[in-house]
Design a protein around this motif. Sequence first.
Motif, PDB file in Angstrom:
ATOM      1  N   PHE A   1      -9.104  23.439  66.296  1.00 61.68           N
ATOM      2  CA  PHE A   1      -8.571  23.078  67.615  1.00 61.68           C
ATOM      3  C   PHE A   1      -9.435  21.971  68.213  1.00 61.68           C
ATOM      4  CE2 PHE A   1      -7.403  23.690  72.079  1.00 61.68           C
ATOM      5  CZ  PHE A   1      -6.030  23.810  71.956  1.00 61.68           C
ATOM      6  N   LEU A   2      -8.893  20.751  68.242  1.00 57.09           N
ATOM      7  CA  LEU A   2      -9.592  19.578  68.762  1.00 57.09           C
ATOM      8  C   LEU A   2      -8.711  18.837  69.755  1.00 57.09           C
ATOM      9  CD1 LEU A   2     -11.020  18.087  65.437  1.00 57.09           C
ATOM     10  CD2 LEU A   2     -12.282  19.387  67.145  1.00 57.09           C
ATOM     11  N   GLU A   3      -9.299  18.424  70.850  1.00 58.17           N
ATOM     12  CA  GLU A   3      -8.587  17.636  71.861  1.00 58.17           C
ATOM     13  C   GLU A   3      -7.230  18.251  72.214  1.00 58.17           C
ATOM     14  OE1 GLU A   3      -8.611  13.687  70.187  1.00 58.17           O
ATOM     15  OE2 GLU A   3     -10.748  13.423  70.653  1.00 58.17           O
ATOM     16  N   ASN A   4      -7.263  19.566  72.468  1.00 54.95           N
ATOM     17  CA  ASN A   4      -6.111  20.337  72.935  1.00 54.95           C
ATOM     18  C   ASN A   4      -4.964  20.459  71.951  1.00 54.95           C
ATOM     19  OD1 ASN A   4      -7.347  20.906  75.419  1.00 54.95           O
ATOM     20  ND2 ASN A   4      -6.750  18.894  76.184  1.00 54.95           N
ATOM     21  N   GLU A   5      -5.260  20.396  70.646  1.00 51.89           N
ATOM     22  CA  GLU A   5      -4.220  20.651  69.663  1.00 51.89           C
ATOM     23  C   GLU A   5      -4.849  21.110  68.350  1.00 51.89           C
ATOM     24  OE1 GLU A   5      -1.958  17.313  68.037  1.00 51.89           O
ATOM     25  OE2 GLU A   5      -3.525  15.966  68.711  1.00 51.89           O
ATOM     26  N   TRP A   6      -4.062  21.867  67.591  1.00 53.45           N
ATOM     27  CA  TRP A   6      -4.492  22.294  66.278  1.00 53.45           C
ATOM     28  C   TRP A   6      -4.297  21.144  65.305  1.00 53.45           C
ATOM     29  CZ3 TRP A   6      -7.309  26.435  65.612  1.00 53.45           C
ATOM     30  CH2 TRP A   6      -7.210  27.491  66.512  1.00 53.45           C
ATOM     31  N   ARG A   7      -5.344  20.829  64.555  1.00 46.60           N
ATOM     32  CA  ARG A   7      -5.298  19.736  63.574  1.00 46.60           C
ATOM     33  C   ARG A   7      -5.723  20.268  62.212  1.00 46.60           C
ATOM     34  NH1 ARG A   7      -7.231  14.282  66.521  1.00 46.60           N
ATOM     35  NH2 ARG A   7      -6.377  14.755  68.572  1.00 46.60           N
ATOM     36  N   GLN A   8      -5.001  19.844  61.193  1.00 50.36           N
ATOM     37  CA  GLN A   8      -5.324  20.299  59.846  1.00 50.36           C
ATOM     38  C   GLN A   8      -6.576  19.608  59.324  1.00 50.36           C
ATOM     39  OE1 GLN A   8      -2.208  20.025  56.925  1.00 50.36           O
ATOM     40  NE2 GLN A   8      -3.173  21.626  55.710  1.00 50.36           N
ATOM     41  N   MET A   9      -7.404  20.386  58.658  1.00 51.53           N
ATOM     42  CA  MET A   9      -8.625  19.862  58.036  1.00 51.53           C
ATOM     43  C   MET A   9      -8.295  19.591  56.567  1.00 51.53           C
ATOM     44  SD  MET A   9     -11.534  22.354  59.832  1.00 51.53           S
ATOM     45  CE  MET A   9     -11.564  23.416  58.439  1.00 51.53           C
ATOM     46  N   SER A  10      -8.406  18.360  56.136  1.00 49.48           N
ATOM     47  CA  SER A  10      -8.154  18.017  54.731  1.00 49.48           C
ATOM     48  C   SER A  10      -9.384  18.279  53.871  1.00 49.48           C
ATOM     49  CB  SER A  10      -7.757  16.541  54.615  1.00 49.48           C
ATOM     50  OG  SER A  10      -6.570  16.303  55.328  1.00 49.48           O
ATOM     51  N   TYR A  11     -10.482  18.573  54.486  1.00 48.97           N
ATOM     52  CA  TYR A  11     -11.737  18.839  53.795  1.00 48.97           C
ATOM     53  C   TYR A  11     -11.994  20.352  53.793  1.00 48.97           C
ATOM     54  CZ  TYR A  11     -12.934  18.871  58.752  1.00 48.97           C
ATOM     55  OH  TYR A  11     -12.935  19.124  60.095  1.00 48.97           O
ATOM     56  N   PRO A  12     -12.785  20.824  52.829  1.00 53.75           N
ATOM     57  CA  PRO A  12     -13.052  22.268  52.763  1.00 53.75           C
ATOM     58  C   PRO A  12     -14.120  22.708  53.756  1.00 53.75           C
ATOM     59  CG  PRO A  12     -14.228  21.160  51.014  1.00 53.75           C
ATOM     60  CD  PRO A  12     -13.409  20.098  51.720  1.00 53.75           C
ATOM     61  N   HIS A  13     -14.050  23.978  54.099  1.00 56.93           N
ATOM     62  CA  HIS A  13     -15.120  24.596  54.878  1.00 56.93           C
ATOM     63  C   HIS A  13     -15.469  25.939  54.226  1.00 56.93           C
ATOM     64  CE1 HIS A  13     -11.712  26.732  56.722  1.00 56.93           C
ATOM     65  NE2 HIS A  13     -12.584  27.630  57.131  1.00 56.93           N
ATOM     66  N   PRO A  14     -16.675  26.453  54.457  1.00 54.35           N
ATOM     67  CA  PRO A  14     -17.079  27.710  53.827  1.00 54.35           C
ATOM     68  C   PRO A  14     -16.527  28.915  54.577  1.00 54.35           C
ATOM     69  CG  PRO A  14     -18.880  26.880  55.164  1.00 54.35           C
ATOM     70  CD  PRO A  14     -17.782  25.847  55.219  1.00 54.35           C
ATOM     71  N   ALA A  15     -16.033  29.883  53.801  1.00 54.06           N
ATOM     72  CA  ALA A  15     -15.529  31.116  54.403  1.00 54.06           C
ATOM     73  C   ALA A  15     -15.538  32.219  53.348  1.00 54.06           C
ATOM     74  CB  ALA A  15     -14.125  30.920  54.957  1.00 54.06           C
ATOM     75  N   PHE A  16     -15.510  33.450  53.825  1.00 55.76           N
ATOM     76  CA  PHE A  16     -15.398  34.597  52.925  1.00 55.76           C
ATOM     77  C   PHE A  16     -14.672  35.713  53.647  1.00 55.76           C
ATOM     78  CE2 PHE A  16     -19.507  34.992  55.054  1.00 55.76           C
ATOM     79  CZ  PHE A  16     -19.557  36.323  55.439  1.00 55.76           C
ATOM     80  N   GLU A  17     -14.153  36.651  52.849  1.00 52.74           N
ATOM     81  CA  GLU A  17     -13.437  37.785  53.408  1.00 52.74           C
ATOM     82  C   GLU A  17     -14.325  39.021  53.437  1.00 52.74           C
ATOM     83  OE1 GLU A  17      -9.399  38.654  52.135  1.00 52.74           O
ATOM     84  OE2 GLU A  17      -9.356  36.674  51.187  1.00 52.74           O
ATOM     85  N   ILE A  18     -14.133  39.791  54.491  1.00 53.56           N
ATOM     86  CA  ILE A  18     -14.678  41.136  54.567  1.00 53.56           C
ATOM     87  C   ILE A  18     -13.450  42.027  54.569  1.00 53.56           C
ATOM     88  CG2 ILE A  18     -16.013  42.796  55.893  1.00 53.56           C
ATOM     89  CD1 ILE A  18     -17.510  40.444  57.182  1.00 53.56           C
ATOM     90  N   LYS A  19     -13.209  42.667  53.437  1.00 54.08           N
ATOM     91  CA  LYS A  19     -11.993  43.472  53.316  1.00 54.08           C
ATOM     92  C   LYS A  19     -12.223  44.827  53.942  1.00 54.08           C
ATOM     93  CE  LYS A  19     -10.057  40.934  49.635  1.00 54.08           C
ATOM     94  NZ  LYS A  19      -9.185  40.862  48.563  1.00 54.08           N
ATOM     95  N   PRO A  20     -11.259  45.264  54.745  1.00 46.64           N
ATOM     96  CA  PRO A  20      -9.863  44.951  54.578  1.00 46.64           C
ATOM     97  C   PRO A  20      -9.296  43.798  55.407  1.00 46.64           C
ATOM     98  CG  PRO A  20     -10.063  46.879  55.990  1.00 46.64           C
ATOM     99  CD  PRO A  20     -11.445  46.452  55.605  1.00 46.64           C
TER     100      PRO A  20
END
Length: 172
Positions: free
Chosen positions: A47-66
């Motif tokens: 969310f940048l400058e009052n709108e959702w923008r797609q990131m074409s680059y990767p970012h780090p993330a992981f899941e905590i299941k469930p």
Amino acid sequence: MKVKEIHEFLNKLWNDIFTLNEELKRKLSRRGFKVEDVEEVFGAFIFLENEWRQMSYPHPAFEIKPQIEVGATPESYYFVVAIPRERISEGFLSLFLELFPRSFIYGSENFLNDVYNWREDGRISPRQILERIEKSDEKVFQFEANFGSVEALKKGLERLIDVGREWEIFDL
């Protein structure tokens, strides 16, 4: 734009998430959660400058299941927890917004239309948010909280897990 600053910033984000991931793997397995490995997430939105923008680059993330995703973007450290509509109450909403004032709530199908956006909705009541949820066709809602540091994210996750167990939002 200084390439070295960008490089150091991205390394910090990734290193913070790798370190948090390892710590949570040791800590959360005893509480019934499974912490997955860090991945490169492509195609996310920021969310940048009052709108959702797609990131074409990767970012780090992981899941905590469930039901939790944890990560970092150039804008913030974050978690997102998926909650089925029938488990969302006004009391839980009120507590979530109090604990996590920098938050977004959106559906899992139509994720670009916020039910709640901390930057735009100001102080609407939990009752008003619940009414928006009830009017929606969504079956699962994403509750996202943003943090300025990995330490704040870690504390937020601990609080989310305690509150989530109390309000029975997890599939454990």
